[in-house]
Design a protein around this motif. Structure first.
Motif, mmCIF file in Angstrom:
data_model
loop_
_atom_site.group_PDB
_atom_site.id
_atom_site.type_symbol
_atom_site.label_atom_id
_atom_site.label_comp_id
_atom_site.label_asym_id
_atom_site.label_seq_id
_atom_site.Cartn_x
_atom_site.Cartn_y
_atom_site.Cartn_z
ATOM 1 N N TYR A 51 69.694 15.409 -19.007
ATOM 2 C CA TYR A 51 70.394 16.631 -19.417
ATOM 3 C C TYR A 51 70.851 17.424 -18.185
ATOM 4 O O TYR A 51 71.972 17.927 -18.139
ATOM 5 N N ALA A 52 69.972 17.532 -17.198
ATOM 6 C CA ALA A 52 70.328 18.289 -15.989
ATOM 7 C C ALA A 52 71.515 17.667 -15.276
ATOM 8 O O ALA A 52 72.401 18.375 -14.776
ATOM 9 N N ARG A 53 71.562 16.331 -15.225
ATOM 10 C CA ARG A 53 72.689 15.662 -14.562
ATOM 11 C C ARG A 53 74.000 15.901 -15.300
ATOM 12 O O ARG A 53 75.078 15.823 -14.698
ATOM 13 N N TYR A 54 73.904 16.200 -16.573
ATOM 14 C CA TYR A 54 75.094 16.506 -17.360
ATOM 15 C C TYR A 54 75.379 18.012 -17.414
ATOM 16 O O TYR A 54 76.160 18.467 -18.240
ATOM 17 N N GLY A 55 74.723 18.750 -16.523
ATOM 18 C CA GLY A 55 74.986 20.182 -16.429
ATOM 19 C C GLY A 55 74.401 20.988 -17.568
ATOM 20 O O GLY A 55 74.958 22.025 -17.945
ATOM 21 N N LEU A 56 73.269 20.546 -18.102
ATOM 22 C CA LEU A 56 72.666 21.197 -19.258
ATOM 23 C C LEU A 56 71.234 21.609 -18.956
ATOM 24 O O LEU A 56 70.428 20.800 -18.460
ATOM 25 N N ASP A 57 70.905 22.846 -19.269
ATOM 26 C CA ASP A 57 69.543 23.358 -19.189
ATOM 27 C C ASP A 57 69.047 23.461 -20.634
ATOM 28 O O ASP A 57 69.312 24.449 -21.321
ATOM 29 N N VAL A 58 68.361 22.414 -21.096
ATOM 30 C CA VAL A 58 68.043 22.276 -22.512
ATOM 31 C C VAL A 58 66.628 22.742 -22.814
ATOM 32 O O VAL A 58 65.671 22.389 -22.116
ATOM 33 N N THR A 59 66.499 23.529 -23.865
ATOM 34 C CA THR A 59 65.205 23.891 -24.443
ATOM 35 C C THR A 59 65.095 23.213 -25.799
ATOM 36 O O THR A 59 66.001 23.343 -26.632
ATOM 37 N N ILE A 60 64.008 22.470 -26.025
ATOM 38 C CA ILE A 60 63.770 21.845 -27.326
ATOM 39 C C ILE A 60 62.831 22.738 -28.124
ATOM 40 O O ILE A 60 61.718 23.031 -27.685
ATOM 41 N N ARG A 61 63.290 23.163 -29.287
ATOM 42 C CA ARG A 61 62.504 24.037 -30.152
ATOM 43 C C ARG A 61 62.012 23.219 -31.343
ATOM 44 O O ARG A 61 62.792 22.705 -32.140
ATOM 45 N N GLN A 62 60.704 23.103 -31.457
ATOM 46 C CA GLN A 62 60.120 22.301 -32.528
ATOM 47 C C GLN A 62 60.312 22.940 -33.903
ATOM 48 O O GLN A 62 60.340 24.158 -34.032
ATOM 49 N N GLY A 63 60.385 22.080 -34.911
ATOM 50 C CA GLY A 63 60.239 22.526 -36.286
ATOM 51 C C GLY A 63 58.780 22.381 -36.701
ATOM 52 O O GLY A 63 57.897 22.228 -35.861
ATOM 53 N N GLY A 64 58.531 22.411 -37.992
ATOM 54 C CA GLY A 64 57.170 22.266 -38.478
ATOM 55 C C GLY A 64 57.038 22.771 -39.898
ATOM 56 O O GLY A 64 58.019 23.252 -40.492
ATOM 57 N N PRO A 65 55.839 22.676 -40.469
ATOM 58 C CA PRO A 65 55.652 23.060 -41.874
ATOM 59 C C PRO A 65 55.964 24.518 -42.167
ATOM 60 O O PRO A 65 56.341 24.865 -43.279
#
Length: 340
Positions: A51-65
């Motif tokens: 993601y960083a190499r593609y110019g993206l600072d990504v945050t993954i936000r989990q789902g859940g019950p």
């Protein structure tokens, strides 16, 4: 005397696009459940720097019950969403929600019916004779309707499934729903036997699954951002399936301590053996591929099952092929699977 100024202006004009491309875009990507192997490629792209190499600072936000990330996408609070299957896409389109599917990571939906061995359920066509089928409430209004119309199942067989394996393990004649890459692993551990697993995708339930969904506004106004996120995610999935995934697994275990390394690895093995991610057209066009004819066919199947009417929506508008079917990741796969 004017020449240096002109040269400087030309240099600045030439370098400006490079500077803009060098900027990093912050992206929030939300999943529909807690971290697990079915999210592995996204974590891989995060931890290995894709993601960083593609110019993206990504945050993954989990789902859940207790977490519903779905409304956050049209509200603009997240940038991309991991969507379960095309039924969610059809519902959004029918209800005028301005979102669209931009990639399909799973070529097969892992939804399955699971049986005990030695009970005569080794053939899919025998499942309609089972006295008990444990199905969760939401599924009773979706693929269960399809099973009734196309496979001859009956509502008299239905029993509620509350995501507790106890009733299934106690009744060898029962069937239960499950994810083909998850529940069989737990049944093996807790029940001590190898269950019979029938993937609905292998019997006509041909929806895509684990789709990447974006706002229509983002697709229209920032196609480069969408392309970079899709491409990086595809490469992440290719590396996760065929390369060193230990760092991605460790990141998922930190986010979701309820899973174990062994469970994740067993799930990856099932994803590969069942062709969940990399099969069919994806072998030629790359992971994430979509086909509008297939989307239309699935919609017609759901019309037959009574979930929609023909005039409810145009299924081709549920997705765009603008960002997929370009062979992204095939070179990575060749490199990772090349024999020494």
């Amino acid at each position: 005397m004017k020449r240096p100024c002109i040269c400087l202006l030309v240099a600045c004009t030439t370098l400006l696009p490079l500077a803009l491309r060098a900027q990093t875009d912050r992206v929030v990507f939300a999943t529909n459940w807690k971290a697990q192997a079915a999210h592995g490629g996204f974590y891989q792209a995060l931890v290995d720097g894709t993601y960083a190499r593609y110019g993206l600072d990504v945050t993954i936000r989990q789902g859940g019950p207790q977490v519903n990330n779905r409304p956050l996408l049209p509200a603009g609070r997240i940038d991309f969403l991991m969507t379960g299957n095309l039924l969610h896409a059809f519902d959004s389109l029918k209800n005028g929600v301005p979102t669209i599917q931009v990639a399909a990571i799973f070529q097969k939906d892992p939804q399955a019916l699971i049986a005990h061995p030695g009970q005569g359920y080794e053939r899919f066509e025998r499942l309609k004779d089972a006295p008990v089928v444990l199905v969760a409430k939401d599924a009773q209004f979706t693929w269960w309707q399809w099973l009734k119309v196309t496979q001859g199942f009956r509502d008299e067989q239905l029993r509620p499934y509350n995501f507790n394996l106890g009733p299934f393990l106690a009744n060898p004649r029962a069937l239960q729903q499950g994810y083909s890459i998850a529940e069989p692993i737990i049944i093996r551990r807790e029940g001590g036997f190898e269950p019979v697993v029938h993937l609905l995708a292998d019997h006509g339930f041909d929806t895509y699954s684990t789709l990447i969904e974006a706002r229509a506004e983002t697709v229209r106004d920032r196609p480069d951002l969408v392309q970079r996120f899709v491409d990086a995610s595809i490469i992440g999935w290719t590396s996760y399936l065929y390369g060193d995934r230990r760092a991605a697994n460790a990141a998922m275990l930190r986010d979701n301590p309820e899973i174990t390394e062994d469970e994740v690895e067993a799930s990856v093995a099932l994803m590969r053996s069942q062709g969940i991610v990399d099969s069919g057209e994806a072998l030629r066009l790359g992971i994430g591929t979509m086909n509008l004819a297939r989307i239309r066919h699935f919609f017609r199947s759901m019309v037959t099952a009574g979930l929609y009417s023909v005039g409810d929506l145009d299924p081709a508008q549920a997705a765009t092929l603008q960002f997929v079917n370009k062979g992204v990741g095939l070179d990575v796969k060749r490199r990772l699977t090349r024999k020494p």
